[in-house]
Scaffold this motif. Structure first.
Motif: not given
Lengths: 427, 358
Positions: B46, B50, B178-179, B185, B251, B255
């Motif tokens: 993550d 991120n 969120p999942a 991503k 974005l 993101y």
């Protein structure tokens, strides 16, 4: 060369993760940028409270509390980076101290299962615990603040606001827009006219907004500002000779840094607050012995007793009480984020408990539940005394108008639940 | 002689004009792609997604877009933040209005909408250029952000004025909301970045790119040899805005997951992307990636070194970080005004002869 750089990056990033031990409460602070002056004090208060617990009591339940800091600069992208870089270290609870970052993190904490505490800011409808399982906003939220301010204005005007005009000068962001819906409802109920005057962040430039106020002469101005915007607003109000006692800010527009630049002109400026001010509390004796005199104060202890410092300290207090409750419920001092959530949900802070902590009357008593994640929502009004350089509390705790707020909160929470396919719980 | 070209002979024009004429470069390219697609998705965490890779890829797309306009087309633009906002808000409106259509299609459509908006704001470029055009596009930046703040229709009348990305899936995998897993991503952004870089490379070495460069180098001469300035300039604005719109859409939807016009797409974003283009190298595809890496990865790296490894206070680290990044920008531009891409090109030249300088 490239490889070596990549290796260095990897090594540095690995090194950044703190050791897995103790209780970790990341402090997503901001000490730079247009909001840094306020952010500095808040972060110091937050750190110092935990330092005191560590020094005096050996932590909470025998576990030391770590507050690794991460600079967000009030910027949502940096906030996300901070969240991701700290969540792996066993973070128990987040207090991002920014409404924008809160909105960003609500879905993330909900899917990661880490509680988030947003005292006095963030998403108001998170008060509805049946929808926002992981988010808490005690003791008060923006809509409570708006309602408390209007109630105070009612008091000042002999209980009648009919035909009065109130201007809302707000930070043109999620934070500043929050109270609009409540104020619109309240203006219908009490018969005042509401003018909305947005200020684009960060908000140093407000000439045209205050020209409008000078022209329209509203009876009262409510200020939802933050950081450098507050200083500019108060200075501009002084420049147009707007009566200071008719200018009333939300609690984030109620710090020393906001009024001091305007000097004597800021005398009489009011703001809401949900915690006590000043240093007349027995708590500060302990703080002086264990933290200040031991040279362990965050930032050198230069802000102790200031309004924003007190607010950061209060946020830490709520978290610490939540941890204590969670440890009781879980029967172990080493709690997980899920147990922390249960602890917050069962949290009750009474007046007796506040007195026991050395802060009698500093914060309102409140109790959380599965349904209610926001507490009682009361606020006081404080007034700036420029000659004494002090905030003075001029009211007791005022109860917000729940009959207006509760339906709005339910409606907003339901809309969020529908958008995100959340089944309300707590039945 | 790390860079060997001995024995690397070309027998056709086709071979000679390929993107990577050197075999070593070609191999490097395929290895990079193989690692990017075949290894990283399985090991990514993550944090890496991120904080480092996803923003890097998204900003690389934005930098590619701006590079087409500024680097190849010679039209200075300061409206990048505004155009990214158009992409983000278009995706939001499309995906909340037509939830049954795939988000990836919405992202492409959002790029198309941004292209149209970009062409509209590019119209002044037919009359003005240089600093004057920069100011005209700056107006676009302020106008668009103001518009998305002012008109509640764009944010579906939400109380706070924020837009929030709804959860969407692609082939059963969650790609938005969120999942979303880190690898999903990353892969979505990677596919867009690689695809768009490929498009950009081939556009810029074809007719369209030659027309843009002709206009950039001397517009009157270009017109005399038969380049239509209207179509050349407008197509540069359209393609550039398409890229930037997609960057904005990614974005927001992949993101960040939530965005606010003035905070996420403010003027600082325009400057950031412009700096990426200048530091990376004007008129270079590789430069767009290098510039994005420089300005996305370096601050994170510095933060981790200063705060994580040295244990400095965060505010001191934040200030030092600004100073270091700023100093490096100045240093790089003094050493090599044509950016990191040119620096890399020179390094390759030197490596071909190494260890014999002449």
């Amino acid at each position: 060369m490239k490889l070596r750089f990549a290796a260095a990056v990897a090594a540095a990033m690995m090194a950044a993760a703190p050791a897995l031990a103790d209780l970790t409460v990341p402090n997503l602070s901001y000490r730079t940028g247009p909001y840094g002056a306020n952010g500095n004090q808040y972060a110091d208060g937050f750190n110092d409270y935990f330092t005191l617990l560590n020094e005096r009591d050996g932590g909470i339940g025998g576990q030391r509390v770590l507050t690794p800091e991460c600079e967000t600069a009030y910027n949502t992208e940096k906030g996300v980076e901070c969240y991701e870089s700290t969540k792996g270290s066993g973070a128990l609870v987040y207090n991002p101290f920014s409404t924008g970052i809160t909105y960003q993190l609500i879905p993330k904490v909900s899917s990661d299962g880490i509680p988030m505490l947003t005292p006095g800011y963030g998403r108001t409808s998170a008060k509805d615990g049946s929808v926002f399982q992981w988010v808490f906003n005690p003791p008060a939220n923006y809509w409570d603040g708006a309602s408390v301010i209007v109630k105070h204005l009612l008091d000042v005007n002999g209980g009648d606001l009919n035909g009065k005009t109130i201007a809302l000068v707000y930070h043109n962001s999620a934070f500043g827009k929050e109270p609009i819906r409540t104020l619109e409802e309240l203006s219908k109920k009490h018969g005042f006219t509401l003018t909305q005057i947005p200020v684009d962040p960060p908000g140093q430039e407000q000439k045209s907004q205050w020209l409008q106020i000078r022209r329209e002469k509203p009876d009262h101005v409510i200020l939802y500002g933050w950081g450098v915007m507050n200083q500019a607003a108060i200075q501009e109000a002084a420049n147009i000779r707007y009566p200071m006692e008719n200018l009333i800010g939300i609690w984030w527009a109620g710090g020393e840094v906001d009024v001091e630049p305007a000097g004597a002109a800021a005398n009489g400026y009011k703001s809401a607050t949900f915690n006590g001010v000043g240093m007349d509390y027995p708590f500060y004796g302990d703080l002086k012995t264990h933290v200040l005199d031991a040279n362990k104060a965050s930032g050198g202890g230069q802000h102790v007793g200031k309004a924003m410092y007190s607010r950061g300290m209060y946020a830490a207090l709520v978290i610490a009480e939540g941890i204590k409750k969670a440890q009781e419920l879980a029967g172990t001092p080493e709690i997980t984020p899920a147990q922390m959530r249960d602890g917050l949900e069962a949290l009750e802070i009474t007046e007796a408990r506040m007195a026991e902590l050395g802060l009698p009357g500093f914060g309102q008593p409140f109790q959380l539940s599965c349904q209610n994640h926001g507490g009682s929502g009361m606020g006081m009004i404080q007034q700036w005394d420029a000659s004494a350089k002090q905030w003075k509390l001029i009211t007791e705790f005022i109860q917000p108008d729940e009959e207006v707020l509760q339906p709005l909160i339910t409606a907003d929470a339901q809309a969020f639940a529908a958008e995100n396919n959340i089944q309300p719980r707590c039945n | 002689m790390l860079y060997r070209e001995a024995g690397d002979f070309k027998t056709s024009y086709r071979d000679d004009s390929q993107t990577f004429p050197l075999k070593l470069d070609r191999m490097g390219y395929w290895v990079t792609l193989a690692v990017a697609f075949g290894v990283i998705p399985f090991v990514i965490t993550d944090y890496w997604a991120n904080a480092v890779l996803v923003p890097f890829l998204i900003y690389a797309i934005a930098a590619l877009g701006l590079n087409i306009l500024v680097g190849y087309g010679g039209q200075v633009s300061l409206g990048t933040g505004g155009f990214m906002a158009v992409g983000a808000y278009a995706t939001y409106k499309l995906s909340t209005s037509f939830p049954e259509i795939s988000l990836l299609i919405h992202i492409l459509l959002a790029g198309g909408i941004t292209a149209a908006v970009g062409v509209f704001f590019g119209l002044p470029s037919l009359r003005i250029k240089g600093f004057y055009l920069a100011v005209a596009t700056l107006a676009a930046q302020f106008f668009l952000v103001w518009l998305f703040n002012k008109v509640p229709w764009f944010y579906n009348y939400s109380a706070s004025g924020q837009i929030t990305a709804p959860e969407r899936t692609f082939l059963g995998y969650v790609i938005s909301g969120p999942a979303t897993s880190a690898s999903a991503k990353y892969l979505v952004c990677l596919v867009f970045a690689v695809g768009l870089a490929w498009v950009a490379r081939n556009l810029t070495r074809g007719t369209a790119g030659r027309k843009w460069m002709a206009i950039r180098d001397m517009d009157i001469a270009a017109e005399i040899i038969g380049v239509n300035p209207l179509t050349a300039k407008m197509s540069a604005f359209a393609v550039s805005s398409f890229f930037i719109g997609i960057a904005g859409a990614l974005l927001f939807s992949i993101y960040l997951g939530a965005a606010e016009a003035s905070e996420t797409f403010g003027i600082t974003k325009s400057f950031l992307v412009l700096f990426m283009v200048i530091i990376g190298g004007l008129g270079s595809i590789f430069g767009s990636f290098a510039g994005a890496a420089f300005l996305v990865v370096l601050p994170v790296f510095l933060k981790n070194v200063l705060v994580g490894a040295f244990g400095w206070p965060t505010d001191l680290a934040a200030h030092i970080e600004l100073m270091i990044v700023g100093a490096l920008i100045v240093f790089f531009l003094i050493v090599e005004p044509h950016g990191l891409a040119q620096l890399w090109r020179l390094t390759k030249e030197k490596l071909r002869l190494w260890p014999f300088p002449h």
